[in-house]
Design a protein around this motif. Structure first.
Motif, PDB file in Angstrom:
ATOM      1  N   LEU A  13       0.866  -1.178   0.000  1.00 53.26           N
ATOM      2  CA  LEU A  13       0.000   0.000   0.000  1.00 53.26           C
ATOM      3  C   LEU A  13       0.903   1.228   0.000  1.00 53.26           C
ATOM      4  N   ALA A  14       0.664   2.155  -0.923  1.00 52.45           N
ATOM      5  CA  ALA A  14       1.454   3.388  -0.980  1.00 52.45           C
ATOM      6  C   ALA A  14       0.540   4.587  -0.870  1.00 52.45           C
ATOM      7  N   ILE A  15       0.959   5.554  -0.057  1.00 47.23           N
ATOM      8  CA  ILE A  15       0.243   6.826   0.072  1.00 47.23           C
ATOM      9  C   ILE A  15       1.272   7.921  -0.168  1.00 47.23           C
ATOM     10  N   GLY A  16       1.116   8.680  -1.255  1.00 52.28           N
ATOM     11  CA  GLY A  16       2.093   9.734  -1.515  1.00 52.28           C
ATOM     12  C   GLY A  16       2.043  10.268  -2.920  1.00 52.28           C
ATOM     13  N   GLY A  17       3.101  11.007  -3.262  1.00 53.89           N
ATOM     14  CA  GLY A  17       3.226  11.561  -4.598  1.00 53.89           C
ATOM     15  C   GLY A  17       3.774  10.530  -5.566  1.00 53.89           C
ATOM     16  N   GLY A  18       4.117  10.995  -6.750  1.00 50.29           N
ATOM     17  CA  GLY A  18       4.524  10.090  -7.810  1.00 50.29           C
ATOM     18  C   GLY A  18       5.704   9.210  -7.448  1.00 50.29           C
ATOM     19  N   SER A  19       6.704   9.764  -6.757  1.00 49.12           N
ATOM     20  CA  SER A  19       7.889   8.975  -6.408  1.00 49.12           C
ATOM     21  C   SER A  19       7.524   7.824  -5.479  1.00 49.12           C
ATOM     22  N   THR A  20       6.675   8.092  -4.498  1.00 47.32           N
ATOM     23  CA  THR A  20       6.249   7.045  -3.557  1.00 47.32           C
ATOM     24  C   THR A  20       5.509   5.938  -4.291  1.00 47.32           C
ATOM     25  N   LEU A  21       4.579   6.317  -5.159  1.00 49.36           N
ATOM     26  CA  LEU A  21       3.792   5.314  -5.882  1.00 49.36           C
ATOM     27  C   LEU A  21       4.673   4.521  -6.840  1.00 49.36           C
ATOM     28  N   ASP A  22       5.612   5.202  -7.495  1.00 44.94           N
ATOM     29  CA  ASP A  22       6.523   4.515  -8.413  1.00 44.94           C
ATOM     30  C   ASP A  22       7.340   3.445  -7.678  1.00 44.94           C
ATOM     31  N   VAL A  23       7.868   3.806  -6.507  1.00 43.67           N
ATOM     32  CA  VAL A  23       8.667   2.854  -5.725  1.00 43.67           C
ATOM     33  C   VAL A  23       7.808   1.664  -5.290  1.00 43.67           C
ATOM     34  N   ALA A  24       6.584   1.948  -4.868  1.00 40.54           N
ATOM     35  CA  ALA A  24       5.694   0.875  -4.397  1.00 40.54           C
ATOM     36  C   ALA A  24       5.405  -0.151  -5.488  1.00 40.54           C
ATOM     37  N   LYS A  25       5.214   0.317  -6.711  1.00 34.51           N
ATOM     38  CA  LYS A  25       4.965  -0.614  -7.818  1.00 34.51           C
ATOM     39  C   LYS A  25       6.126  -1.579  -7.972  1.00 34.51           C
ATOM     40  N   LEU A  26       7.337  -1.046  -7.864  1.00 29.39           N
ATOM     41  CA  LEU A  26       8.526  -1.883  -8.031  1.00 29.39           C
ATOM     42  C   LEU A  26       8.716  -2.813  -6.837  1.00 29.39           C
TER      43      LEU A  26
END
Length: 390
Positions: free
Chosen positions: A99-112
Motif C-alpha cells: 500500500l502506498a500513500i504519496g506523490g509520484g515517487s512514492t507510488l513509483d517505488v511501491a509498484k517496483l
C-alpha cells in the motif's frame, strides 16, 4: 478505425475522505487473493507517515486484525539503492499487500516493491518497455497530489546515476486499486498544487498528440482531463480549501494518467527530465518550464490537435481558423506558470546558459519518449528549445 488496446487499473474509488475506510476498501482484494490476514507494507514519505491520518489508517488495519509495517524511506527522484532497500524490508516483513500513500515517487517505488518482493527478477532487468517477467504482490495506490497520475499508470521512474533516470514500463505495474481522496491535497503549498496540476495537463496534451498508440479512448479521457484541470486549477490556487475543486483536480489528474498510460507522452517530458535529473527541479515544474516552447516546436505536426484542444477549453469557436485556434492553445499554455506563481524561465531555477548543451545531449537519451513526439527532434532543436525557455 485503427485497432487499439486500452488498459487501466482494475478498480478505482473517487471520494473525499475515503482513505479513512481503507481496510474496508481493501477487503475485496484480500478475498480475491484468499488472504484472511493481510500483512500490509505501507510506504509513505516522512511527511505523510507523520500525519494523524496515516496513523489512523495504521490503527484501522490493526483493529481489523491485520499487520502493518510503515516505511517512510522515500525521497523525490528515488535512486536504485532506495528501491532495492525498501523491497528487502517488505520481504523481511513477509508482506502480502503493498500500500502506498504519496506523490509520484512514492507510488513509483511501491509498484517496483510489489514486483521485487516476489524475488523472481532484479530491478536492472526490468528497465525499458515490457521487460517485467515476474508477477507481483497485491497493490493499492493512494495519490496525495493531483498531478502524476502514477496511481493508474504502468510506469515507474528510477534515478540510475547522478543525473540519469530509467523507466520501467509494463502492464504488471498497474495497481489493483487506486483510491482518489483529495483531502490529502488540501494542505499542499500553492507552488506544489500549481506544478502538479500543470504536470497533469501536460499528460493530457501529450497523450492527445502522441504519434504512437493515440486512440479514441485516450483522446476522450485527455479532453475530459484537460477540461477539469483547466477549470479547477485557478480555483484551487485561489481557494486551497475548496474540496469540490480539489476532488475535480484529483479526477482530472487520474483521467490524464489513464490517457497517457495508453498513448504515451513525448518531448515535453523528454526535455523536462534533464531539468529534474541534473538540477533536481520538481517534475511538474520541469514540465511547466518547457511546455509552451515544445508545443511551438511541434506546431507544424500537431496544429489540428492543438486546435481541437483549444475548442475543448473554449478558446475559440467551431469554424474559426485552425491555425489561429492552435496558436490560441499554445498561448494559453504559456499563461499557466505566471498565472499560478511558478517560475517562468530556466534561469529562475538556477540553470546557467552554459548548462544548456549538456541538457540537450541528455534529452536525446530519452528515446522512449521522443519516439512518441508528433515531430522528430534532434539535439540542435532541443538546444534551441532550451534557449527559448531560458
Amino acid at each position: 478505425m485503427a485497432p487499439f488496446e486500452f488498459r487501466t487499473v482494475a478498480r478505482l474509488v473517487c471520494e473525499s475522505g475515503c482513505t479513512q475506510r481503507l481496510p474496508e476498501l481493501v477487503q475485496p482484494l484480500l478475498a480475491q487473493h484468499q488472504l484472511s490476514i493481510a500483512r500490509v507494507f505501507l510506504l509513505a514519505d516522512p511527511f505523510i507517515a507523520a500525519t494523524p491520518t496515516c496513523k489512523a489508517i495504521v490503527d484501522a488495519f490493526h483493529a481489523a486484525g491485520h499487520a502493518v509495517q510503515l516505511c517512510n524511506d522515500v525521497e523525490p527522484d528515488p535512486p536504485e539503492a532506495l528501491v532495492e532497500r525498501t523491497a528487502k524490508l517488505a520481504v523481511d516483513f513477509g508482506a502480502n499487500v503493498v500500500l502506498a500513500i504519496g506523490g509520484g515517487s512514492t507510488l513509483d517505488v511501491a509498484k517496483l516493491i510489489a514486483v521485487l518482493a516476489r524475488g523472481k527478477q532484479s530491478l536492472q532487468s526490468m528497465y525499458g518497455v515490457g521487460n517485467v517477467s515476474s508477477d507481483r504482490l497485491p497493490l493499492v495506490l493512494v495519490p496525495t497530489t493531483a498531478g502524476t497520475g502514477s496511481e493508474v499508470t504502468p510506469i515507474s521512474i528510477v534515478t540510475t546515476g547522478a543525473d540519469t533516470k530509467m523507466g520501467v514500463v509494463s502492464p504488471v505495474l498497474y495497481g489493483d486499486l487506486a483510491v482518489l481522496d483529495a483531502d490529502w491535497t488540501l494542505s499542499l503549498p500553492q507552488h506544489v498544487t500549481a506544478a502538479t496540476g500543470i504536470d497533469a495537463m501536460v499528460h493530457a496534451i501529450e497523450a492527445y498528440t502522441s504519434k504512437r498508440l493515440k486512440n479514441p479512448y485516450s483522446d476522450f479521457l485527455a479532453c475530459e482531463a484537460l477540461r477539469l484541470l483547466a477549470a479547477n486549477l485557478p480555483v484551487v490556487c485561489r481557494e486551497p480549501g475548496n474540496r469540490e475543486a480539489r476532488q475535480a483536480m484529483m479526477l482530472g489528474a487520474c483521467l490524464a494518467g489513464q490517457s497517457f498510460a495508453n498513448a504515451p507522452v513525448g518531448a515535453v517530458h523528454a526535455l523536462a527530465y534533464p531539468v529534474g535529473g541534473i538540477f533536481h527541479v520538481p517534475h511538474g515544474l520541469s514540465n511547466s518550464l518547457v511546455l509552451p516552447h515544445v508545443l511551438r516546436f511541434n506546431l507544424p505536426a500537431a496544429e489540428q490537435q492543438y486546435a481541437e484542444l483549444a475548442l475543448v477549453l473554449k478558446l475559440g469557436h467551431h469554424g474559426d481558423n485552425q491555425a489561429q485556434l492552435a496558436q490560441a492553445f499554445i498561448d494559453y499554455t504559456a499563461t499557466l506558470s505566471p498565472s499560478t506563481g511558478l517560475p517562468v524561465g530556466l534561469r529562475e531555477v538556477g540553470i546557467q546558459p552554459g548548462d544548456l548543451p549538456a541538457m540537450a545531449k541528455a534529452a536525446m537519451l530519452q528515446t522512449r519518449l521522443l519516439s512518441n513526439n508528433p515531430r522528430d527532434m534532434d539535439e540542435a532543436q532541443a538546444l534551441a528549445i532550451y534557449e527559448q525557455a531560458y
